[in-house]
Design a protein around this motif. Sequence first.
Motif, short mmCIF file in Angstrom:
data_model
loop_
_atom_site.label_atom_id
_atom_site.label_comp_id
_atom_site.label_asym_id
_atom_site.label_seq_id
_atom_site.Cartn_x
_atom_site.Cartn_y
_atom_site.Cartn_z
N GLU A 1 -15.62 4.49 7.05
CA GLU A 1 -14.46 4.41 6.18
C GLU A 1 -14.13 5.78 5.61
OE1 GLU A 1 -15.31 1.46 3.23
OE2 GLU A 1 -14.66 -0.20 4.51
N LEU A 2 -12.88 5.98 5.35
CA LEU A 2 -12.41 7.27 4.84
C LEU A 2 -11.58 7.02 3.59
CD1 LEU A 2 -12.11 10.37 5.41
CD2 LEU A 2 -10.02 9.79 6.65
N ASP A 3 -11.88 7.76 2.53
CA ASP A 3 -11.15 7.58 1.27
C ASP A 3 -9.86 8.38 1.26
OD1 ASP A 3 -13.08 5.93 0.20
OD2 ASP A 3 -14.22 7.59 -0.69
N LEU A 4 -8.80 7.72 0.86
CA LEU A 4 -7.55 8.44 0.61
C LEU A 4 -7.63 9.07 -0.78
CD1 LEU A 4 -4.73 6.02 1.85
CD2 LEU A 4 -5.44 8.17 2.91
N PRO A 5 -6.88 10.12 -1.05
CA PRO A 5 -6.87 10.70 -2.40
C PRO A 5 -6.56 9.64 -3.45
CG PRO A 5 -5.73 12.15 -0.87
CD PRO A 5 -6.05 10.89 -0.12
N GLN A 6 -7.29 9.65 -4.55
CA GLN A 6 -7.14 8.64 -5.59
C GLN A 6 -5.74 8.66 -6.21
OE1 GLN A 6 -10.18 8.91 -8.53
NE2 GLN A 6 -9.67 6.96 -9.51
N SER A 7 -5.11 9.81 -6.16
CA SER A 7 -3.78 9.95 -6.76
C SER A 7 -2.73 9.09 -6.04
CB SER A 7 -3.34 11.42 -6.74
OG SER A 7 -3.29 11.90 -5.40
N LEU B 1 5.82 8.07 0.66
CA LEU B 1 4.92 8.01 1.81
C LEU B 1 3.48 7.80 1.37
CD1 LEU B 1 4.46 8.30 4.86
CD2 LEU B 1 4.32 10.77 4.52
N GLU B 2 3.06 8.55 0.35
CA GLU B 2 1.69 8.43 -0.14
C GLU B 2 1.44 7.04 -0.72
OE1 GLU B 2 1.37 11.65 -2.88
OE2 GLU B 2 1.20 13.18 -1.32
N ARG B 3 2.42 6.50 -1.44
CA ARG B 3 2.27 5.16 -2.00
C ARG B 3 2.18 4.10 -0.89
NH1 ARG B 3 0.61 2.18 -6.41
NH2 ARG B 3 1.27 0.05 -5.94
N ALA B 4 2.99 4.26 0.17
CA ALA B 4 2.96 3.32 1.28
C ALA B 4 1.60 3.34 1.98
CB ALA B 4 4.07 3.66 2.27
N LEU B 5 1.04 4.53 2.16
CA LEU B 5 -0.29 4.65 2.78
C LEU B 5 -1.35 3.99 1.90
CD1 LEU B 5 -0.13 8.35 4.05
CD2 LEU B 5 -0.28 6.31 5.48
N ALA B 6 -1.26 4.20 0.58
CA ALA B 6 -2.23 3.63 -0.34
C ALA B 6 -2.19 2.10 -0.32
CB ALA B 6 -1.97 4.13 -1.76
N GLU B 7 -0.99 1.53 -0.27
CA GLU B 7 -0.85 0.08 -0.25
C GLU B 7 -1.45 -0.52 1.03
OE1 GLU B 7 3.18 -1.10 -0.93
OE2 GLU B 7 3.18 -0.41 -3.02
N LYS B 8 -1.24 0.16 2.15
CA LYS B 8 -1.82 -0.33 3.41
C LYS B 8 -3.34 -0.24 3.36
CE LYS B 8 1.47 -1.88 5.91
NZ LYS B 8 2.13 -2.32 4.69
N ALA B 9 -3.85 0.86 2.82
CA ALA B 9 -5.30 1.04 2.75
C ALA B 9 -5.95 0.02 1.82
CB ALA B 9 -5.62 2.47 2.28
N GLU B 10 -5.29 -0.30 0.71
CA GLU B 10 -5.82 -1.28 -0.24
C GLU B 10 -5.93 -2.66 0.40
OE1 GLU B 10 -3.20 -1.13 -3.55
OE2 GLU B 10 -3.96 0.80 -4.27
N LYS B 11 -5.05 -2.95 1.33
CA LYS B 11 -5.06 -4.26 2.01
C LYS B 11 -5.97 -4.26 3.23
CE LYS B 11 -0.30 -5.29 0.62
NZ LYS B 11 1.10 -5.47 1.09
#
Length: 204
Positions: free
Chosen positions: A16-22, A109-119
């Motif tokens: 697993e790879l962490d996206l930036p927390q921001s 774009l960053e928010r869209a990536l974060a939402e996909k990763a959270e799911k």
Amino acid sequence: MSKVIVLNDKFEKASELDLPQSYAQINPHNLYLYAKSYLASLRANNAHTKNRSEVSGGGKKPWRQKGRGGARAGSTRTNVWVGGGVAFGPTNNKNYFQKVNKKQKRLALERALAEKAEKGALFAVPSLIVESGKSKDAQAIIKKLNLKDVLIVKDFVDEKTFLAFRNLAHSYVVDLSEVNAYLIAVFKTVIIEEQALKTLTKEA
């Protein structure tokens, strides 16, 4: 924490790879505004009606003003006549453009990536190439991951892979230069090559 599921060459979970927390702290309204702007830009704006000044004919007064017992009329091209102009109809000179600045596009774009990763719907692979160019081989990849609706983001789209996924319903292959927040958000699952992900997530 938003995590990207990293797959190996056999499309099995490797790490697993962490996206930036921001990313997760970005206001989702940025994504909404970008999606609204993107959809507005797709509008063809073809609907057009003519008003009474644009309809041909009707230059002569149809009958005299008084004495015939009927309503007065000045033209046969008013909106109350068949064949006349349209009042307050759509025109193709309307501008649907909605400005979204560069910083807001990036936030979306960053928010869209974060939402996909959270799911748990954001996957990274070292490389995704279908050498045969056959749809059945592309379908086998989708089936192995048990996915139905997927966006595939490649660093560079090769012809064979494009042809393999082209005829599959609910799958779409894009080049890194084509990806945007709307595409990331609208698909249920995103598979992205690792190099493309590094380029996409690096600081602007």
